[in-house]
Enzyme design. Sequence first.
Site: not given
Ligand SMILES: [Zn+2]
Ligand SMILES: [Zn+2]
Length: 444
Positions: A63, A65-66, A97, A155, A182, A235, A284, A311
């Site tokens: 998990h 985010h790049l 996302n 997510d 999520h 998460h 979050n 995350d």
């Molecule tokens: Zn999330």
């Molecule tokens: Zn996330």
Amino acid sequence: MVKRLLKGGRVVDPAAGHDGELDVLMENGRVTAVGRDLPLSDGAQVIQVPRGFVIVPGLIDMHVHLREPGQEHKETIATGVRAAVAGGFTAVACMRNTSPVNDNAGVTSFILAKAREAGLARVYPIGAVTRGSAGEQLADIAELHAAGCVAITDDGHPVATSLIMRRALEYTRMFDLPVIDHCEDQSLKGDGVAHEGVYAAALGLRGIPGAAEEIMVARDVTLAGMTGGHVHIAHMSARGSLEAVRVGKTRGAHVTCEVAPHHFTLTDESLERPLKYDTNCKMNPPLRDAADVEVMIEGIRDGSVDVIATDHAPHHADEKNVEFDRAPFGIVGLETCVPLVFDRLVHRGVITLTRFVELLSLNPARILRREGGTLAPGAVADITVLAPDACVTIRRASLRSKSKNTPFDGWELRGAAAATIIGGRTVFVNDAVAGAEAFGWDGV
Ligand SMILES: [Zn+2]
Ligand SMILES: [Zn+2]
């Protein structure tokens, strides 16, 4: 590097049933033999593993985010994988996302091409459940799967309705893909910014109750049971969520779940101490109360939590350096995970090294149906070398990630990744760990 022999380290590989002093031979990117006192094979480079180091299957963070494409000021795929290998991860799964959203083969292929170019950690894209993650129409899941997505998720948002979740679970069964959710009832979350509890109340922050998560987890567990699809809860932070997951597992629903390091190391007291309104404590789901944290730790201990995932959510300093209400949610996690897990879970006797490998390598590989998670002969030669007794201090300024939004700056922790080996090549050596240089960096 064609042939390499790691000699005399403690190898922990639950899938192969190993925990002991063993040699590992790698050839052409694969593990070819594991055993006691392997003979020196022709032309193999020998690495004597320093005393106290532990050899485990490469860690997988399922998990992260790049941010690329679209928000390259926060992170790029190149900087993200650099942070990953520095944290001991040989593979990461990246969330949908981006901008544009990864809801089609074009974006998936772009991410895979950038990852190949960066040449460090393996990158597994996770596509969107719905078009544009707008929650209305299913994305073309067959196309995403064919392009290389390993899971689907919206997510950042929950899968919007029970009906869409049902359809997603039914449809993904054909491709054997998990749906990662999520979990958050958005009407209950409202415009909340912190856990609904005494600290948020005292500081005048709008609350997000644990129930916002628990209700959605209960929905997803029910739908997993009904459809036979695989739900993975992202998460998890609230105690009722774990209860729902346990019930689902007992009933035979295909449910797995993950917990992020900040949800077993920090509570909502961090909103007040050591700094008031620290936006690096805004994420979050939010940091929960001590009772929730205790339950997450218990779930990690007893096996009802399957995975630890970070995350990793990079944000630029200018975006975080605003009043609490306006700051974006999320913190970076790739480079702080291993020290936190060692210090707070392994050294405190919550988990063994075997559980460590299950939580950070074997289970993520199984959930994403990827190679890795073991060093059995034939397996890909992705290895994380751990130094359980190395003492490290987290320094915000030294993070490789493009963003530095961490609440752990200055924390002194025991346990670290010493080196990271991908496909038999050493792609990271931790110069803060004495002896790590034995693994001989191969350059990038
Ligand atoms: Zn999330
Ligand atoms: Zn996330």
